[in-house]
Design an enzyme around this catalytic site. Structure first.
Site, mmCIF file in Angstrom:
data_model
loop_
_atom_site.group_PDB
_atom_site.id
_atom_site.type_symbol
_atom_site.label_atom_id
_atom_site.label_comp_id
_atom_site.label_asym_id
_atom_site.label_seq_id
_atom_site.Cartn_x
_atom_site.Cartn_y
_atom_site.Cartn_z
ATOM 1 N N LYS A 78 2.501 6.248 -4.837
ATOM 2 C CA LYS A 78 1.589 5.449 -4.009
ATOM 3 C C LYS A 78 1.664 5.953 -2.565
ATOM 4 C CE LYS A 78 0.554 0.556 -2.951
ATOM 5 N NZ LYS A 78 0.962 -0.843 -3.178
ATOM 6 N N SER A 162 -2.652 -3.982 -4.894
ATOM 7 C CA SER A 162 -3.044 -2.847 -4.090
ATOM 8 C C SER A 162 -2.677 -1.486 -4.696
ATOM 9 C CB SER A 162 -2.388 -2.942 -2.714
ATOM 10 O OG SER A 162 -0.979 -2.801 -2.817
ATOM 11 N N SER A 186 1.096 -6.757 -6.180
ATOM 12 C CA SER A 186 0.396 -5.471 -6.126
ATOM 13 C C SER A 186 0.850 -4.434 -7.147
ATOM 14 C CB SER A 186 0.499 -4.872 -4.725
ATOM 15 O OG SER A 186 -0.391 -5.524 -3.853
#
Lengths: 496, 95
Positions: A78, A162, A186
């Site tokens: 990420k 997210s 997330s």
């Protein structure tokens, strides 16, 4: 070549150990898969040169007999984790061109275990979002899509947020596993919406050093994988005490993979009535009931429990998280890194830089956070939220005196269409209604895909455990995964 | 409690975010919608409840007061939009 990307982490580990494949071949196969998956927009940065170089080094280590837990396994990271010498953006315009001179502890742990970096995945800007639509680099598309007869998914579906880029990359087999971060859900919520496994560890289990901060009392890194076994393997490599992070807890890292064999026979699983929310589709309710039956059939005792302050978790979160974000994001001022927009004086430079550099959702949260911390409102909003947070944590602590795990749905609905909720912040916030409470209490939670909706989209169930009891969480999740037998895959339309 | 245009301008100033006139009315609406919703926390009785400062029930770790790092001047300046002679450069703040 495409067959190689069907190997999950455990499968790739075995194939590499037997010498059936080299890390270089495996990495090349993933790079090709990423290249073909451009329509998903799952990556912000792809690193073909670096990936092949790391894979070759891994193959050399293997020949010399040095093999780490993730030796030669291609991973996606990420883009919230700082990676030395590699562009790190947090999906924000304000971090344009930022190339950290240091490596986050979690990613360093992964490379020390032999992992290979394929690239940096897309996310909601500064991890603020539940749909991966707030990224400066554009929305991620869910690999799953609706048969569009009803016109509901014209531009495609969100992967959740997210960590939507990581979830999409795992679901589309663009990596063997990925890292995510979870502040209010997330990791777990995008896992549920993409048919993958997402594990948020106990707060303090993984170091936050070098991970771009959103809300420091909540942020926690975790693995996003295809299977529960892979989550156990990857967490083992990510976790551990780090003196550089004062919130990282000095506790031994158990052999999480060994814990899977335990089964749920003899465990007590709590089912909280407060997680039945208004307007929740019947198929989510049915999925939950099915999960309860599967656990029961394997010898678990099901116990109704009451988490009375559940309804206050989301509003508490939307005070605490923006308050911390408004403070953490004060560092983006155009002086030390990233974007700079000139102004009449230094204040004008700050204001113009931040106006141009932050997207609408980030600005909204900074303003909310600034307001609830400002003189006159601190006690009414922030202090009250901190007290309610204590009560929510106490509810869990009390419940865990009687049960080993708590079983709930992960998300109140299936993946929705891109753009469907962007005009309504509150409706977007509700997507995390089942994941936020455990985050506020710092507890570990996992989402496991257990079924498909009537529209053929994946749905997940969540297991929440006691602090630092990821072993029982993984045991339960493995049992649930095996019993549910979820094997559906998205049709690879993006390759066409 | 609800925010008006003047309050939105004031918190934007505190947050150092420039906002244009036409951005104010939508922000007033969005912030009020969120604040109205979080107001419900007021109905929870928190008498005698300690505010949570950390979810982990441990005391802050201490370390020896030793320098463990250093000599990173170039690294620290490497990403600056404007750095000269070993310093970050900003618009003039002192006349």
């Amino acid at each position: 070549m495409s067959q190689l990307t069907d190997l999950d982490i455990a499968g790739a580990r075995d194939a590499l150990a037997k010498g059936d494949v080299s890390s270089e071949e495996l990495t090349a196969a993933y790079l090709e898969a990423i290249h073909e998956a451009d329509p998903l927009n799952a990556f912000i940065t792809v690193l073909p040169g670096k990936a092949i170089e790391m894979a070759k080094e891994s193959d050399a280590r293997r020949r010399s007999g040095t093999v780490g837990a993730l030796e030669g396994i291609p991973l996606a990271i990420k883009d919230l984790f700082c990676t030395q010498g590699v562009l790190t953006t947090a999906a924000s315009h304000i971090l344009d061109g930022f190339t950290p001179a240091y490596e986050s502890t979690v990613t360093q742990n992964l490379w020390n275990a032999g992992g290979v970096l394929l690239g940096k995945t897309n996310l909601d800007e500064f991890a603020m979002g539940s749909s991966n639509e707030t990224s400066y680099y554009g929305p991620v598309r869910n690999p799953w899509r609706l048969d569009d007869a009803g016109g509901r998914g014209g531009d495609g579906l969100v992967p959740g947020g997210s960590s939507g880029g990581s979830a999409a990359a795992v679901a589309a087999h663009l990596c063997a596993g990925a890292t995510g971060t979870d502040t209010g859900g997330s990791i777990r919520q995008p896992a549920a919406l993409t048919g993958t496994v997402g594990l948020k560890p106990t707060y303090g289990r993984c170091s936050r050093w070098g991970t771009i901060a959103f809300a420091s009392s909540l942020d926690q890194a975790g693995p996003m994988t295809r299977t529960v076994r892979d989550a156990a393997i990857m967490l083992g490599a990510m976790a551990g005490h780090d003196p550089k992070d004062s919130t990282s807890i000095d506790m031994p890292v158990p052999d999480f993979e060994a814990a899977l064999a335990g089964g749920v026979n003899g465990l007590t699983v709590g089912v909280p009535d407060e997680y039945r929310v208004d307007g929740m589709p019947k198929e989510i309710e049915d999925l939950w009931q099915q999960g309860i039956e599967l656990m029961k059939a394997q010898g678990a005792t099901i116990k109704p429990v009451s988490l009375t302050r559940t309804k206050y978790a989301l509003p508490t979160y939307y005070i605490v998280a923006p308050a911390e974000a408004s403070s953490n994001l004060a560092r983006y001022d155009g002086v030390r890194y990233g974007l700079r927009v000139p102004g009449d004086d230094i204040t004008g430079m700050y204001e113009n830089t931040r106006a141009a550099g932050f997207g609408a959702e980030v600005k909204r949260r900074i303003l909310i956070g600034t307001y609830v911390l400002s003189a006159g409102y601190y006690d009414a909003y922030y202090l009250q939220a901190q007290k309610v947070r204590t009560l929510i944590a106490q509810d869990f602590a009390q419940t865990f005196e009687d049960v080993d795990l708590i079983l709930t749905p992960t998300s109140p609905d299936q993946a929705f269409g891109i753009g469907a909720k962007t005009d309504d912040p509150l409706s977007m916030y509700l997507n995390d209604v089942f994941t936020v409470p455990a985050s506020l209490a710092g507890l570990p939670g996992i989402s496991v895909p257990t079924g498909l909706s009537g529209d053929g989209l994946p749905l997940g169930l969540q297991l929440i455990g006691k602090a630092f009891d990821e072993e029982t969480v993984l045991r339960g999740a493995y049992a649930l995964e095996q019993a549910a037998g979820f094997t559906a895959k998205p049709d690879p339309w993006w390759r066409a | 409690m609800s925010v008006d245009a003047a309050t939105v301008r004031r918190i934007a100033m505190l947050a150092r975010i420039a906002i244009k006139d036409d951005e104010v009315p939508p922000l007033v609406g969005e912030l009020n919608q969120i604040l109205d919703w979080v107001e419900q926390l007021g109905e929870v009785d928190t008498t005698g409840v300690e505010p949570m400062t950390s979810v982990a029930n441990v005391s802050a770790p201490l370390r020896a007061d030793d320098v463990t790092d250093g000599g990173k001047g170039d690294d620290i300046l490497a990403n600056a939009p404007d750095a000269r002679e070993g310093h970050f450069t900003v618009p003039r703040v002192v006349e």
